[in-house]
Design a protein around this motif. Sequence first.
Motif, PDB file in Angstrom:
ATOM      1  N   ASP A  15     118.164  71.732  33.211  1.00 55.21           N
ATOM      2  CA  ASP A  15     119.279  71.293  32.383  1.00 55.21           C
ATOM      3  C   ASP A  15     118.753  70.448  31.224  1.00 55.21           C
ATOM      4  N   ASP A  16     119.497  70.454  30.121  1.00 53.90           N
ATOM      5  CA  ASP A  16     119.185  69.599  28.962  1.00 53.90           C
ATOM      6  C   ASP A  16     117.754  69.824  28.484  1.00 53.90           C
ATOM      7  N   GLU A  50     123.686  75.510  25.692  1.00 59.72           N
ATOM      8  CA  GLU A  50     124.796  74.594  25.969  1.00 59.72           C
ATOM      9  C   GLU A  50     125.488  74.189  24.674  1.00 59.72           C
TER      10      GLU A  50
HETATM   11 MG    MG Z   1     123.140  70.021  30.108  1.00 67.86          MG
END
Ligand code: MG
Length: 282
Positions: free
Chosen positions: A180-181, A237
């Motif tokens: 994530d990220d 995202e």
């Molecule tokens: Mg994220």
Amino acid sequence: AAKSQGRGNFQFFSAAMNVATHERLMLENRLWLALEQHEFELYLQPQVRLADQAIIGAEALLRWHHPELGLVGPDRFIPIAEESGLILPLGEWVLQQAATLLASWRARGLGHLRLAVNLSARQCHGAGLLPQLDRLLAEHGLDPALLELEITESAAMQDPERSRKLLRELRARGCKVAIDDFGTGYSSLSYLKLFEIDRIKIDRGFVKDIESDPNDAVIVAATIALAHSLGLSVVAEGVETAAQRDFLRAKQCEEGQGYLFARPMPAVQFEALLAAPAEQAG
Ligand code: MG
Ligand code: C2E
Ligand code: MG
Ligand code: MG
């Protein structure tokens, strides 16, 4: 003058801090009760295949219905839950809800949908996660490939060796693992070398300025190419505009998630969206 100004600043900061501390204490006190009182809900944000904008799954995003404050987002309470230890029972609740959702989807002919769940640092480094996962997969007879676990670089890098083992165990069970990220940590590239994963999620911060900042456009394009050459797929995202979507699509980014497609929503609403005839965005 400087002195009195300094004093004024001090008073200002201390007043602001008192508000922050007060809010924090208020949230923390209530947080333990919240789980018992069923105040949490998993919202779902659709993830779409960029080629045709078909919904291929969702990310589960935690929400808290606070009796006085209304709907509270995770950025306000996850850090508190993480520090106070509540994140462990809360994280278990999230996984259990996710498993229940996957089982109910399968029973209703929605057995192709993937569900992504965020893991916290403490959850990753505690001993309870794998036994709970095994129990849930067996109990509901789930296809593990439909459960994706998202972990941030910073969480994983708190204990790289332990995380490496955990991710390997998750994948040995057939679950999917996403970073994530991606790109916001200090070690994105070493992460790719250290850990066995399936997918990366390009952070919203890079996607946001694709159109205006040539550097971000280059970084996003190169990240997608790098992921592909390592055999990984990519989710972007925070896709908010058709131009961002078109850029990502042109760079062969497989999937997108963002307000352009849909905001996070209650599960019933997500299911209604699936039943509705596909609507063309852009
Ligand atoms: Mg994220
Ligand atoms: P995340 O996992 O990176 O989730 C994506 C966040 O971006 C979500 O914020 C989502 O609502 C937001 N977002 C999605 N599309 C857009 C967009 O187009 N524009 C903008 N401006 N924002 C967009 P949210 O729901 O507030 O969650 C924040 C963070 O809280 C998550 O970031 C995740 O790190 C954490 N979190 C959420 N649920 C859980 C959970 O069940 N467990 C744990 N440990 N953390 C969670
Ligand atoms: Mg996430
Ligand atoms: Mg985030």
